[in-house]
Scaffold this active site. Sequence first.
Site, short mmCIF file in Angstrom:
data_model
loop_
_atom_site.label_atom_id
_atom_site.label_comp_id
_atom_site.label_asym_id
_atom_site.label_seq_id
_atom_site.Cartn_x
_atom_site.Cartn_y
_atom_site.Cartn_z
N SER A 263 0.86 -1.18 0.00
CA SER A 263 0.00 0.00 0.00
C SER A 263 0.90 1.23 0.00
CB SER A 263 -0.89 0.00 1.23
OG SER A 263 -0.10 0.12 2.39
N SER A 265 1.59 3.39 1.94
CA SER A 265 2.41 3.73 3.10
C SER A 265 3.81 3.12 3.01
CB SER A 265 1.69 3.31 4.39
OG SER A 265 0.97 2.13 4.19
N THR A 339 -5.22 -0.40 3.07
CA THR A 339 -4.59 -1.62 3.52
C THR A 339 -5.61 -2.47 4.23
OG1 THR A 339 -2.60 -0.35 3.90
CG2 THR A 339 -2.66 -2.55 4.82
N HIS A 517 44.68 -45.06 -9.16
CA HIS A 517 45.64 -45.03 -10.27
C HIS A 517 46.35 -43.68 -10.43
CE1 HIS A 517 42.44 -43.22 -12.95
NE2 HIS A 517 43.50 -42.62 -13.42
N ASP A 568 39.61 -49.01 -7.95
CA ASP A 568 40.44 -47.85 -8.24
C ASP A 568 40.02 -46.65 -7.38
OD1 ASP A 568 42.17 -46.07 -9.40
OD2 ASP A 568 41.10 -45.94 -11.33
N SER A 692 40.31 -37.80 -13.84
CA SER A 692 40.44 -39.01 -13.03
C SER A 692 40.38 -38.70 -11.55
CB SER A 692 41.78 -39.70 -13.30
OG SER A 692 41.71 -40.41 -14.49
#
Length: 763
Positions: A263, A265, A339, A517, A568, A692
């Site tokens: 609103s 305000s 409001t 690895h 691995d 990897s």
Amino acid sequence: MGFSVPCSWFVALSLLCMGGEVWSDCTDEGIHIEGGSYLLTKQLQSGSMLIYKCPEGYYPYPTITRLCQLDGSWTQPKNSSPQKCKMVECPDPNVLEYGDVFPPERKYFVDNVTTYECYSGYTLRGSARRVCLPNGKWSGSSPICSRDLGDDCPDPGIPAGASRTGNMFGVGDKVKYSCNGNGLFLVGSSERVCQESGHWTGREPECYYKHTFDSPLDASESFGSAIKESLTTLEPTNDTQEARTLRISKRGTLNIYIGVDISESIDEENVTAAKNAIISLISKISSFTVSPNYDILFFSSEIIKVVNITDFLNAKVEEFTIIDALKNFKVGDQNTAGTNLKLVFESFLSQMSFIQERVGVEAFKEHHHAIILFTDGAYNMGGSPAPTVQKIRNLVYMKHITGDEPNPRKDFLDIYIFAIGEEIFDDDLQPLTEGVGGKHYFRLNKIENLQKTFDEMIDEEDVKGLCGLHKAYERDSFGNKREMYPWWAQIYVKSGQKTSKCLGSLVTPRFILTAAHCFSRDTVAADVQVEIDDGAGKVKVVKDIFPHQDYNISARVDQKVLEFYDYDVALILLETDVKISFQARPICLPCTVETRVALKLPADSTCAQQEQLLLKDHLEKLSFLTKDKNSIHEKDAYVKLGDTRAGCIKHALRAKTKIQTDNPEIAVTENFLCSGGRTIDYRSHIACKGDSGGAVFKDHEYRTIQIAVVSWGNKEMCSGGGLKESDDTSRDFFINLFRVVPFLKSYLEDHKFKGVAKLQFLE
Ligand SMILES: *[C@@H]1O[C@H](CO)[C@@H](O)[C@H](O)[C@H]1NC(C)=O
Ligand SMILES: *[C@@H]1O[C@H](CO)[C@@H](O)[C@H](O)[C@H]1NC(C)=O
Ligand SMILES: *[C@@H]1O[C@H](CO)[C@@H](O)[C@H](O)[C@H]1NC(C)=O
Ligand SMILES: *[C@@H]1O[C@H](CO)[C@@H](O)[C@H](O)[C@H]1NC(C)=O
Ligand SMILES: CC(=O)N[C@H]1CO[C@H](CO)[C@@H](O)[C@@H]1O
């Protein structure tokens, strides 16, 4: 007046009573302010609001705003002293019991310093020195002089400006507070009760003047801890545990209703600021493990629904949908005059009733509701919202609760109000707040402070422990994306004159997971360097490396697999902990309790259930990272499961230098996931050399779970690295972490390493 809307003094504040008729203008005579300035919302026309401004540390007195009335006159404050900027005052600290306040004064102003000393035999808790701040509050916390008399609860003290009744601090004893003197009003718990736990209910109240405001830090601390309490999923480990800590049970649902006053305000350009603040709030909330349902509306004399909570009952609504809806909202032709706060609560009430109807009364018992309202409280239409708020209480509490009656459902409703505006209607607003524990009423003088409040709300410290938590978007402009992938690590391994690169993932503050690895049989800790930018130095010293005990590249040479990559995986132990923050945080690992919580699986769920949830389809889209110069990119990996797996792994045989057998299953054991290839619908990326050891992961809401480790591929397609797409026959093989849990557990859970944080694996 030429129309029938009854005009109270309240209504006189708005344009509503003006209709289309022509009214006289006001003049600027006698509206100036000594020591300050003013602005007019509609020049000198009737309906224009005059807003006084003062420099920091001062406030407009005797009034903050005036309105140009229909008859061309300005509203007059009750107090007719000339308008000026007065120095901000802090409430009287001379309420200290069993101690002295220096210097003793009648009034205290900005920058005045006070010190506190207790009489002999009493000890001081709280601040010994406090400064009066420009927002009208004292720095630090209330000083309390107390003696240990074996009470159940500690002396709760007396906040500045207040007086207290009640001097007994045993279980069940009650203390009451009020604020002394003109213009002071109480914010917070006016009554506190000593509990068996030795804590007082509620929170220390404070005395505010009309010129007292919360700093963003004050507000974010108290609102943050309140909302955090309702957001963190706490699982009931003991059914007799106090109900308060179980705000959201396993099946619980959090409904958040947000209303923003647009609103006049609260002026229009500030709506954008309010929108951004709400977006910030939603992003903060989403960084927790709970995803609430939202109902968001803007209101003036009418309401404009931006997000409808009933949509959440039908299907999952993604966070970005909510944020888009907010971003796209514009104050258009809506009537922003007036409001109607009552209508807002009525809308929330009807949504709650709708949810109850849809889910049924039993399930509704598990719904927690939090209403968050941003307004100045100047409602001038619809009448008082208080009766509607009472109806909301009755609905959520499932009965009408009066007075001191015990309320077993008190944790299921919170109403927070952020009062923002030039002039705040505290008397109307504060009684609408609801909820136990933390503060529910905040006064902010600037809309910018709202955003600051939410930005600071959830401290990184609070969510430190959560694995895999990350931000959904890149927040920095350097492209390093640490906040999106806070667990990624770069690994350098020296071997003679050569240095090779791998990726890894932080799995606890001290351990990095990578591929075995990446190391040769001769690699020692001193050859390995880990880079992870946690803000406390990028390079991490490696203490030890632990490849999987069954990793042996030549184990199947006799079966014509020249390079065999089963098992691995390897763990790297760092010399010191990585500093955990939004830039550096562990990823979640399969079969851990943390992952179970992140996936919201029940406490008795198994490791197999996690696997089913994460690798459920015959084709599962996972991701892994690649580093390209200084930035990292996410790659797609479509993993073939079930009946599509055999067709995927057969291409392993194309790696002629590694595999000479014609049975792919000898090289690609059940421990591998297979990705790659392309169809009309999808196309995987191919892993490059430096990828990897990197994590193959999947996001579940805001958490990332590592599912595999990048191991090897059948074709060398990308010497330069980067985002390379798969062709028809290129395949990548990843070690499935669900198959190496005993290895992970033996290093990450067992007590081998003193002072290293442990993970908890499922039985
Ligand atoms: C408190 O502040 C006022 C206003 O600045 C000043 O006049 C006064 O001397 C201060 N008092 C003390 C004790 O510092
Ligand atoms: C649950 O908590 C209560 C109170 O703290 C305690 O007496 C009880 O032994 C606990 N029960 C279990 C199963 O841990
Ligand atoms: C929200 O959705 C429900 C059902 O989908 C509908 O009945 C209700 O009118 C909607 N509310 C608003 C304010 O649009
Ligand atoms: C690896 O496997 C080969 C072949 O079975 C074996 O000879 C060798 O000893 C193994 N190496 C280790 C370190 O276990
Ligand atoms: C209530 C409030 O914060 N108002 C602000 C609205 O926006 C203007 C301009 O950005 C500010 O000056 C006001 O303080």
